[in-house]
Design a protein around this motif. Sequence first.
Motif, PDB file in Angstrom:
ATOM      1  N   GLY A   1       2.432  19.513   4.855  1.00  0.00           N
ATOM      2  CA  GLY A   1       2.526  19.225   6.288  1.00  0.00           C
ATOM      3  C   GLY A   1       3.819  18.538   6.656  1.00  0.00           C
ATOM      4  O   GLY A   1       4.715  18.375   5.837  1.00  0.00           O
ATOM      5  N   ASP A   2       3.884  18.108   7.885  1.00  0.00           N
ATOM      6  CA  ASP A   2       5.061  17.449   8.436  1.00  0.00           C
ATOM      7  C   ASP A   2       5.175  16.036   7.878  1.00  0.00           C
ATOM      8  O   ASP A   2       4.226  15.259   7.918  1.00  0.00           O
ATOM      9  N   GLU A   3       6.356  15.686   7.369  1.00  0.00           N
ATOM     10  CA  GLU A   3       6.523  14.391   6.708  1.00  0.00           C
ATOM     11  C   GLU A   3       6.298  13.212   7.652  1.00  0.00           C
ATOM     12  O   GLU A   3       5.701  12.215   7.284  1.00  0.00           O
ATOM     13  N   GLU A   4       6.756  13.325   8.887  1.00  0.00           N
ATOM     14  CA  GLU A   4       6.549  12.216   9.825  1.00  0.00           C
ATOM     15  C   GLU A   4       5.068  12.064  10.159  1.00  0.00           C
ATOM     16  O   GLU A   4       4.544  10.952  10.215  1.00  0.00           O
ATOM     17  N   GLU A   5       4.396  13.150  10.346  1.00  0.00           N
ATOM     18  CA  GLU A   5       2.964  13.101  10.667  1.00  0.00           C
ATOM     19  C   GLU A   5       2.166  12.521   9.504  1.00  0.00           C
ATOM     20  O   GLU A   5       1.221  11.753   9.703  1.00  0.00           O
ATOM     21  N   GLU A   6       2.541  12.865   8.284  1.00  0.00           N
ATOM     22  CA  GLU A   6       1.854  12.305   7.113  1.00  0.00           C
ATOM     23  C   GLU A   6       2.036  10.797   7.030  1.00  0.00           C
ATOM     24  O   GLU A   6       1.088  10.062   6.774  1.00  0.00           O
ATOM     25  N   ALA A   7       3.279  10.339   7.240  1.00  0.00           N
ATOM     26  CA  ALA A   7       3.546   8.897   7.188  1.00  0.00           C
ATOM     27  C   ALA A   7       2.768   8.180   8.285  1.00  0.00           C
ATOM     28  O   ALA A   7       2.164   7.131   8.040  1.00  0.00           O
TER      29      ALA A   7
ATOM     30  N   ARG B   1       9.321  20.661  -0.672  1.00  0.00           N
ATOM     31  CA  ARG B   1       9.529  20.470   0.760  1.00  0.00           C
ATOM     32  C   ARG B   1      10.113  19.088   1.014  1.00  0.00           C
ATOM     33  O   ARG B   1      10.191  18.251   0.124  1.00  0.00           O
ATOM     34  N   ASP B   2      10.479  18.849   2.279  1.00  0.00           N
ATOM     35  CA  ASP B   2      10.951  17.524   2.675  1.00  0.00           C
ATOM     36  C   ASP B   2       9.768  16.576   2.780  1.00  0.00           C
ATOM     37  O   ASP B   2       8.646  16.991   3.053  1.00  0.00           O
ATOM     38  N   ARG B   3      10.048  15.293   2.576  1.00  0.00           N
ATOM     39  CA  ARG B   3       9.030  14.260   2.754  1.00  0.00           C
ATOM     40  C   ARG B   3       9.724  12.942   3.007  1.00  0.00           C
ATOM     41  O   ARG B   3      10.936  12.840   2.871  1.00  0.00           O
ATOM     42  N   PHE B   4       8.970  11.939   3.388  1.00  0.00           N
ATOM     43  CA  PHE B   4       9.521  10.605   3.560  1.00  0.00           C
ATOM     44  C   PHE B   4       9.395   9.857   2.243  1.00  0.00           C
ATOM     45  O   PHE B   4       8.380   9.955   1.559  1.00  0.00           O
ATOM     46  N   PHE B   5      10.411   9.107   1.913  1.00  0.00           N
ATOM     47  CA  PHE B   5      10.373   8.219   0.770  1.00  0.00           C
ATOM     48  C   PHE B   5      10.546   6.803   1.289  1.00  0.00           C
ATOM     49  O   PHE B   5      11.476   6.529   2.047  1.00  0.00           O
ATOM     50  N   PHE B   6       9.644   5.926   0.900  1.00  0.00           N
ATOM     51  CA  PHE B   6       9.733   4.526   1.269  1.00  0.00           C
ATOM     52  C   PHE B   6      10.336   3.797   0.083  1.00  0.00           C
ATOM     53  O   PHE B   6       9.829   3.882  -1.027  1.00  0.00           O
ATOM     54  N   ARG B   7      11.410   3.109   0.316  1.00  0.00           N
ATOM     55  CA  ARG B   7      12.095   2.431  -0.791  1.00  0.00           C
ATOM     56  C   ARG B   7      12.344   0.976  -0.421  1.00  0.00           C
ATOM     57  O   ARG B   7      13.227   0.657   0.351  1.00  0.00           O
ATOM     58  N   PHE B   8      11.520   0.108  -0.935  1.00  0.00           N
ATOM     59  CA  PHE B   8      11.691  -1.306  -0.687  1.00  0.00           C
ATOM     60  C   PHE B   8      11.124  -2.193  -1.807  1.00  0.00           C
ATOM     61  O   PHE B   8      10.615  -3.261  -1.536  1.00  0.00           O
TER      62      PHE B   8
ATOM     63  N   ALA C   1       0.836  -1.205   0.000  1.00  0.00           N
ATOM     64  CA  ALA C   1       0.000   0.000   0.000  1.00  0.00           C
ATOM     65  C   ALA C   1       0.868   1.251   0.000  1.00  0.00           C
ATOM     66  O   ALA C   1       0.577   2.218  -0.718  1.00  0.00           O
ATOM     67  N   LEU C   2       1.932   1.242   0.779  1.00  0.00           N
ATOM     68  CA  LEU C   2       2.849   2.383   0.787  1.00  0.00           C
ATOM     69  C   LEU C   2       3.462   2.586  -0.594  1.00  0.00           C
ATOM     70  O   LEU C   2       3.546   3.700  -1.094  1.00  0.00           O
ATOM     71  N   ASP C   3       3.863   1.489  -1.204  1.00  0.00           N
ATOM     72  CA  ASP C   3       4.512   1.559  -2.510  1.00  0.00           C
ATOM     73  C   ASP C   3       3.557   2.118  -3.569  1.00  0.00           C
ATOM     74  O   ASP C   3       3.962   2.893  -4.424  1.00  0.00           O
ATOM     75  N   ARG C   4       2.280   1.746  -3.491  1.00  0.00           N
ATOM     76  CA  ARG C   4       1.311   2.150  -4.516  1.00  0.00           C
ATOM     77  C   ARG C   4       0.601   3.463  -4.214  1.00  0.00           C
ATOM     78  O   ARG C   4       0.300   4.231  -5.119  1.00  0.00           O
ATOM     79  N   GLU C   5       0.250   3.694  -2.943  1.00  0.00           N
ATOM     80  CA  GLU C   5      -0.684   4.773  -2.627  1.00  0.00           C
ATOM     81  C   GLU C   5      -0.095   5.948  -1.866  1.00  0.00           C
ATOM     82  O   GLU C   5      -0.694   7.015  -1.840  1.00  0.00           O
ATOM     83  N   TYR C   6       1.047   5.778  -1.238  1.00  0.00           N
ATOM     84  CA  TYR C   6       1.549   6.819  -0.348  1.00  0.00           C
ATOM     85  C   TYR C   6       1.839   8.125  -1.084  1.00  0.00           C
ATOM     86  O   TYR C   6       1.542   9.195  -0.585  1.00  0.00           O
ATOM     87  N   ALA C   7       2.408   8.044  -2.273  1.00  0.00           N
ATOM     88  CA  ALA C   7       2.762   9.273  -3.008  1.00  0.00           C
ATOM     89  C   ALA C   7       1.540  10.144  -3.271  1.00  0.00           C
ATOM     90  O   ALA C   7       1.618  11.370  -3.190  1.00  0.00           O
ATOM     91  N   GLU C   8       0.398   9.532  -3.564  1.00  0.00           N
ATOM     92  CA  GLU C   8      -0.824  10.306  -3.800  1.00  0.00           C
ATOM     93  C   GLU C   8      -1.400  10.851  -2.496  1.00  0.00           C
ATOM     94  O   GLU C   8      -2.116  11.831  -2.488  1.00  0.00           O
ATOM     95  N   PHE C   9      -1.099  10.202  -1.393  1.00  0.00           N
ATOM     96  CA  PHE C   9      -1.616  10.602  -0.084  1.00  0.00           C
ATOM     97  C   PHE C   9      -0.916  11.846   0.442  1.00  0.00           C
ATOM     98  O   PHE C   9      -1.509  12.662   1.122  1.00  0.00           O
TER      99      PHE C   9
END
Length: 148
Positions: free
Chosen positions: A89-95, A133-140, A77-85
């Motif tokens: 705001g704060d990157e940690e709070e969004e994740a 802005r800064d954001r979290f990137f999930f890479r797996f 779900a993170l791999d497919r949907e997180y970028a659109e989400f």
Amino acid sequence: MELEKLAAGLKDTYPEGVVGERESLVALLMARGYPHPQAQELARALEAQGYAHFLPGERPRWAFTRRPVDLKALMRALDREYAEFVGEGDEEEEALAFLTARLEGDREVAKEVLEALRSAGYVERAYSPELLRDRFFFRFPEVLRLWA
């Protein structure tokens, strides 16, 4: 249930998980006093029921959650949907908000999952020029291929 108590104890003792390959979970359980056959059985049960998660890659480790989590589905779900989400705001709070929504509102387990992914090297904070802005990137993606 014994697995639930064991998982909670492992999470309390090893909040950032246990570094090592698959055998390290059995060794950890043996160090806690379980005989080898029972340690192997418990390790399989913890993983099968979603309390223990092996995260391969650059920093392989076992991560533990207090309640069962389907980490494979969550990572997909993170791999497919997180970028659109992601919005403003704060990157940690969004994740955390994304993970919490996928974990039926359980914010504490969402924090556990985010910390486990970060410890295993699957999360990095970086600048996103598209969002300015800064954001979290999930890479797996390589891990998802291993689980396919």
